[in-house]
Design an enzyme around this catalytic site. Structure first.
Site, PDB file in Angstrom:
ATOM      1  N   LYS A 133    -105.808 -88.390  17.252  1.00 55.75           N
ATOM      2  CA  LYS A 133    -104.732 -87.660  17.967  1.00 55.75           C
ATOM      3  C   LYS A 133    -103.617 -88.628  18.319  1.00 55.75           C
ATOM      4  O   LYS A 133    -103.805 -89.842  18.332  1.00 55.75           O
ATOM      5  CB  LYS A 133    -105.269 -87.006  19.249  1.00 55.75           C
ATOM      6  CG  LYS A 133    -105.914 -87.949  20.283  1.00 55.75           C
ATOM      7  CD  LYS A 133    -104.964 -88.699  21.179  1.00 55.75           C
ATOM      8  CE  LYS A 133    -105.689 -89.640  22.145  1.00 55.75           C
ATOM      9  NZ  LYS A 133    -104.831 -90.642  22.790  1.00 55.75           N
ATOM     10  N   ASP A 150    -111.163 -87.860  27.069  1.00 54.07           N
ATOM     11  CA  ASP A 150    -110.455 -87.287  25.908  1.00 54.07           C
ATOM     12  C   ASP A 150    -111.353 -86.379  25.062  1.00 54.07           C
ATOM     13  O   ASP A 150    -110.858 -85.676  24.185  1.00 54.07           O
ATOM     14  CB  ASP A 150    -110.004 -88.415  24.960  1.00 54.07           C
ATOM     15  CG  ASP A 150    -108.681 -89.036  25.389  1.00 54.07           C
ATOM     16  OD1 ASP A 150    -108.074 -88.522  26.339  1.00 54.07           O
ATOM     17  OD2 ASP A 150    -108.278 -90.015  24.751  1.00 54.07           O
TER      18      ASP A 150
END
Ligand code: C5P
Length: 329
Positions: A45, A170
């Site tokens: 990401k 995350d």
């Protein structure tokens, strides 16, 4: 796996935990399975925004961050074994140990459902480590989702979220991936409409030759660099409306201190801009920088220039998991 082994394997799973209904799974992480082997991709990401709001009593920080999955990925192969161990073989020897989040993820799923089935995890790393690209977190989420699908486990979304959150801030984002606003420690994930500006069609990811400890970057962040969630909200609103966000809202609270503390990162940012990148931002706590391009040819030209200067640079793109055919492999 042979027929008899198959039967033993299924019996080792608690029978009422087997369900045909899998919880929502990122298309990017949909596993390819045969009876005793399961392949899954774990995508990286970038952070379009990262607002650090303040330090909490538990030592973590409250965040507002807009994250987007990109098509740089690790490949994970899960193989059923005859024993009850979780084993890891990783292409990076320094990651081949019990502390690896993929091992912890497998233990967590097995413990939660009292499963004894052993598993060998082969992890082919492509995502740079300790880089701000979420590689370890994505690997962990991919293992949870792959085991769920492969073993047809009945795990609710809140079970998945619990396990993901306990593995890292995350990890919840990677349960669904795509484009999302993440709040709290990072575990409160709100999906955004999968709109991506044309001007950012191609992404260069430059990984300076240093690794950065997330905990150290949080620790060293002065309170004067805290922000409110204005940037993340503005970017979420713009993207949801199919509009290109304002450049000044693509804000990362860590960028100032990371550039100040790590000259390699500041130098890399300068070199990217010098080579023609329209703008450059830090991803997560760094050290990876990303630069968007509307034209492939321009992105490639800048990539080649930076590579000739000795930099590790990936040419990537945003992935929208809800768009049919984008992530089929
Ligand atoms: O959650 P995770 O284990 O990935 O976080 C690594 C470290 O980063 C934490 O130990 C903490 O020091 C810091 N962190 C934080 N606030 C967050 C996320 C991470 O302070 N929201």
């Amino acid at each position: 796996m042979h027929w008899t082994n198959d039967l033993i394997f299924l019996c080792m799973l608690d029978k009422y935990l087997i369900s045909m209904h899998n919880a929502r799974m990122s298309h990017a992480q949909r596993a390819r399975t045969s009876s005793d082997v399961c392949f899954v991709r774990a995508y990286a990401k970038i952070n379009l925004t990262l607002d650090v709001l303040g330090r909490r009593a538990d030592g973590y920080h409250d965040l507002a961050t807009v994250m987007q999955t990109v098509d740089l990925y690790d490949t994970i192969c899960l193989t059923a074994t005859e024993d009850s161990r979780v084993q890891l073989a990783c292409t990076k020897p320094e990651l081949s140990n019990e502390d690896n989040l993929v091992v912890q993820a497998a233990h967590l799923v097995r413990q939660r459902l009292a499963i004894r089935q052993g598993v060998l995890i082969e992890l082919h790393k492509h995502i740079p480590m300790a880089a701000g690209l979420g590689g370890g977190s994505s690997d962990a989420a991919a293992v949870i989702l792959a085991l769920q699908q492969w073993w047809r486990l009945h795990l609710s979304h809140s079970d998945l979220l619990d396990m993901a959150t306990s593995l890292g801030s995350d990890v919840p984002f990677f349960l669904t991936g795509g484009l999302a606003l993440c709040e709290g420690r990072g575990e409160r994930v709100t999906a955004l409409a999968p709109y991506w500006p044309r001007s950012m069609r191609w992404l260069l990811l430059l990984k300076p030759a240093i690794s950065i400890s997330t905990a150290a970057v949080f620790r060293n962040l002065p309170a004067s660099d805290y922000s409110d969630d204005t940037h993340s909200r503005a970017v979420s609103r713009a993207l949801n409306a199919g509009q290109t966000p304002q450049l000044e809202d693509l804000h990362n609270s860590f960028e100032r201190s990371v550039l100040g503390r790590y000259p390699e990162v500041a130098r890399a940012k300068g070199d990217l801009l010098q080579a023609g990148a329209p703008f450059v931002r830090l991803s997560g706590t760094g050290p990876t920088l990303y630069a968007p391009f509307s034209e492939l040819a321009n992105a490639q030209k800048v990539q080649e220039q930076l590579q000739s200067q000795g930099y590790e640079v990936y040419l990537s793109r945003a992935i929208h998991p809800n768009v049919v055919d984008v992530n089929v492999y």
